[in-house]
Design an enzyme around this catalytic site. Sequence first.
Site, PDB file in Angstrom:
ATOM      1  N   THR A 133       0.808  -1.343  -0.052  1.00  0.00           N
ATOM      2  CA  THR A 133       0.059  -0.121  -0.035  1.00  0.00           C
ATOM      3  C   THR A 133       0.840   1.106   0.080  1.00  0.00           C
ATOM      4  O   THR A 133       0.718   2.182  -0.635  1.00  0.00           O
ATOM      5  CB  THR A 133      -1.050   0.105   1.398  1.00  0.00           C
ATOM      6  OG1 THR A 133      -1.689  -1.238   1.273  1.00  0.00           O
ATOM      7  CG2 THR A 133      -1.944   1.007   1.319  1.00  0.00           C
ATOM      8  N   GLU A 170      -9.807  -1.980   1.456  1.00  0.00           N
ATOM      9  CA  GLU A 170      -9.637  -2.602   2.849  1.00  0.00           C
ATOM     10  C   GLU A 170      -9.658  -1.563   3.919  1.00  0.00           C
ATOM     11  O   GLU A 170      -9.963  -1.587   5.008  1.00  0.00           O
ATOM     12  CB  GLU A 170      -8.090  -3.389   2.704  1.00  0.00           C
ATOM     13  CG  GLU A 170      -8.591  -4.637   2.102  1.00  0.00           C
ATOM     14  CD  GLU A 170      -7.080  -5.488   2.026  1.00  0.00           C
ATOM     15  OE1 GLU A 170      -5.971  -4.908   2.105  1.00  0.00           O
ATOM     16  OE2 GLU A 170      -7.017  -6.592   1.999  1.00  0.00           O
ATOM     17  N   ARG A 228       7.406  -6.351 -19.072  1.00  0.00           N
ATOM     18  CA  ARG A 228       7.065  -6.907 -20.365  1.00  0.00           C
ATOM     19  C   ARG A 228       7.652  -5.360 -21.221  1.00  0.00           C
ATOM     20  O   ARG A 228       7.450  -4.412 -21.071  1.00  0.00           O
ATOM     21  CB  ARG A 228       5.820  -6.915 -20.997  1.00  0.00           C
ATOM     22  CG  ARG A 228       5.505  -7.575 -22.190  1.00  0.00           C
ATOM     23  CD  ARG A 228       3.979  -7.989 -22.200  1.00  0.00           C
ATOM     24  NE  ARG A 228       3.507  -9.372 -21.841  1.00  0.00           N
ATOM     25  CZ  ARG A 228       2.652  -9.543 -21.938  1.00  0.00           C
ATOM     26  NH1 ARG A 228       1.338  -8.848 -22.319  1.00  0.00           N
ATOM     27  NH2 ARG A 228       2.162 -10.784 -21.346  1.00  0.00           N
ATOM     28  N   THR A 276      10.764  -4.406 -21.557  1.00  0.00           N
ATOM     29  CA  THR A 276      11.883  -3.372 -21.406  1.00  0.00           C
ATOM     30  C   THR A 276      12.929  -4.165 -20.569  1.00  0.00           C
ATOM     31  O   THR A 276      12.546  -5.303 -19.820  1.00  0.00           O
ATOM     32  CB  THR A 276      11.435  -2.276 -20.454  1.00  0.00           C
ATOM     33  OG1 THR A 276      12.591  -1.495 -20.111  1.00  0.00           O
ATOM     34  CG2 THR A 276      10.771  -2.783 -19.284  1.00  0.00           C
ATOM     35  N   GLY A 325      40.776   2.991  20.634  1.00  0.00           N
ATOM     36  CA  GLY A 325      40.671   4.368  20.243  1.00  0.00           C
ATOM     37  C   GLY A 325      40.147   4.696  18.922  1.00  0.00           C
ATOM     38  O   GLY A 325      40.280   5.660  18.230  1.00  0.00           O
ATOM     39  N   LYS A 326      39.405   3.781  18.444  1.00  0.00           N
ATOM     40  CA  LYS A 326      38.860   3.813  17.027  1.00  0.00           C
ATOM     41  C   LYS A 326      37.802   4.996  17.022  1.00  0.00           C
ATOM     42  O   LYS A 326      37.755   5.829  16.243  1.00  0.00           O
ATOM     43  CB  LYS A 326      38.187   2.468  16.416  1.00  0.00           C
ATOM     44  CG  LYS A 326      39.095   1.239  16.454  1.00  0.00           C
ATOM     45  CD  LYS A 326      38.145  -0.030  16.249  1.00  0.00           C
ATOM     46  CE  LYS A 326      37.303  -0.270  17.150  1.00  0.00           C
ATOM     47  NZ  LYS A 326      37.845  -0.808  18.419  1.00  0.00           N
ATOM     48  N   GLU A 342      27.015   1.863  18.632  1.00  0.00           N
ATOM     49  CA  GLU A 342      27.332   1.209  19.870  1.00  0.00           C
ATOM     50  C   GLU A 342      26.857   2.484  20.948  1.00  0.00           C
ATOM     51  O   GLU A 342      26.545   1.825  22.045  1.00  0.00           O
ATOM     52  CB  GLU A 342      28.883   1.109  19.976  1.00  0.00           C
ATOM     53  CG  GLU A 342      29.245  -0.344  19.628  1.00  0.00           C
ATOM     54  CD  GLU A 342      30.746  -0.347  19.402  1.00  0.00           C
ATOM     55  OE1 GLU A 342      31.449   0.469  19.796  1.00  0.00           O
ATOM     56  OE2 GLU A 342      31.367  -1.414  19.363  1.00  0.00           O
TER      57      GLU A 342
END
Lengths: 570, 102
Positions: A47, A71, A219, A221, A287-288, A312
């Site tokens: 939808t 619906e 169809r 393409t 220390g990343k 994190e």
Amino acid sequence: MSKRTAASLPTLRKARTGIEGLDEITGGGLPAGRPTLVCGSAGCGKTMLAMEVLVRGATQFDEPGVFVMFEENAAEITANVRSLGFDLDALVAEKKIALDYVHIERSEIEETGDYDLEGLFIRLGYAIDSIGAKRVVLDTVEALFAGLPNHGVLRAELRRLFRWLKDRGMTAIITGEKGEGSAITRYGLEEYVADCVIVLDQRMHAQISTRRLRILKYRGTAHGMNEYPFLIGTHGFSVLPITSLQLDHKVTTQRVSTGIARLDEMLGGQGVFRGSSVLVSGAPGTGKSSIAAKLVETACRRGERALFFAYEESNAQIIRNMRSIGIDLETWVEKGLLTIHSSRPTLRGLEQHLVMMHDLVRTFDPAVVAVDPISNLTMANEDAEVKPTLMRLFDFLKKDQITAVFTSLTGGGDDEGSQLGVSSLMDTWLLLRNVEFTGEHNRTIFVRKSRGMAHSNQVREFVLSDSGIELVDVYLGDSQVLTGSARIAREAQENAAAILDGQDHQRRLRQLACRRKAIKAQIAALQAEADAEAEEVKFAITQDSLRKRNTHQSTDAMAQQRGGTKRKKQ
Amino acid sequence: MKAAMTAFASARYVLRLYVTGLSPRSMRAISNTRWICDTYLSGRYDLEVVDIAQHPAEAKDKQIVAAPTLIKTLPQPLRRFIGDMSQTERILLGLGLDVQLP
């Protein structure tokens, strides 16, 4: 076989959907003036897709649309799509969208002979004419099967309906529930709608659901054949389209600073290339994140926009933690230059994370993107899937000349691995290591690789302090590398030795002076002794002569007494 | 039950028949409905025939999907009959008329 090439023939007219990615994989949109079937299981976004195509058609391509729902009623659907930022009420008021809720209450209905669904046709025609619609959505027409007992009539009428829509030149989307087994739809709608079939799928893997889209048929393409992950985000639908890695992105010789002077120095003196990707890998606590945050902060200082994806820590936590090492992110967040986006890696599948990143990058348009850490994203995925998916991300960032920094957690120790197989895709790889020596952990950094620049081969010690990140030369000597307090101790030791050497000379001189004084004192003592001896001798001589005189006198006296006055007379 | 039936037997019927143009099916539905009303509800019914091709908004308002559709609004409950109204027995049952067919 025809000798004419496809290019010389008029190509199928397409109606753009305006949905990020979908137009790319369909080669320009849905077949214009024809019906497209969108099918999938409950809750996979049929939808939403249909509605977005309609709304975007109405707002971006000046193609008003009719949404016929079977619906949900108009109020419900209006509320549902408001979360995507679509204001249906306004669009209806502007006559860009027409809504019609078709509802059949089975219990009220009694069949009393021959009938057709002309009522539906009239309503649809009326809605189309009222706004000059070019697009139509039927969501979900299958609900009629539950409402009308005579399926024979219904099927014939549906066939007529789709034909009718085609004749009226409507670009239509018909949604359908996925059928059981290999059936595409429950009531075989694909039989009537054969121009284009899009299958949406929601699957669970390791308790994480991923939505995927596939063009089952189109169809006339060429179209992308793969399954493409998609996401229904706050800006609507988006499909991650990048499938083929076209290695043709522009490159620049412009360099950007990492914000750590000595790291720049290690990277040929000027930092990394703009638009390149940097991998910072290391064991926990090396220390990343700090390096990533520094890079981001530095970009903001330059006045560039930056995006920080944190998997994190929460925003507040990052800001607090980075402040402790002198990296102030809050200022930039407040200024709008920095966006920190933190989420749980398990919130979505990898693909969906990437779609979301894609979305955010598109809307925020940053110069620098940091992902901390990329390894968390891949937790729940099989390795085989990870690399191509990440490739899409790297490629996308590169194409837009965005400098990217990814941190990656390694198991620690010497096992640096191949970093999910992505290190080969990275331009610069900084390796952080813990060095444990004499009872403490210290951080070291070195440039594992850096494409296109002369980079240092030296290991540097990496020190985090209140004042920020600093790289310090490690102690090299005695054929060992020392870091941390061992380095400091070693340095202190050497300092002490030097001080001691200096002190030694002084001491010797002082000793000499002392000796001199002592000898002098000795000389004085001996002199005094000699003097004392001389006095003694003098005294003895005087005594002697005195005694001698006394003896003479007493002899004279005795002689007188014995009559020897002579001597007195003498 | 008996009382209810008697209530139906004396109640006034409000009926509306929705057709599409002058198709043979529409014509059949109109004449069938008229015949039932005249035969079983003589003097106590209001029947309105609406051509939804001419009043499409009506179709939307009244939730017309199939055509022809006959809606009984009164007496309660609301009932819908779809078809050309050729199955008289079903209609009579649906209208709550307990009558013996000739």
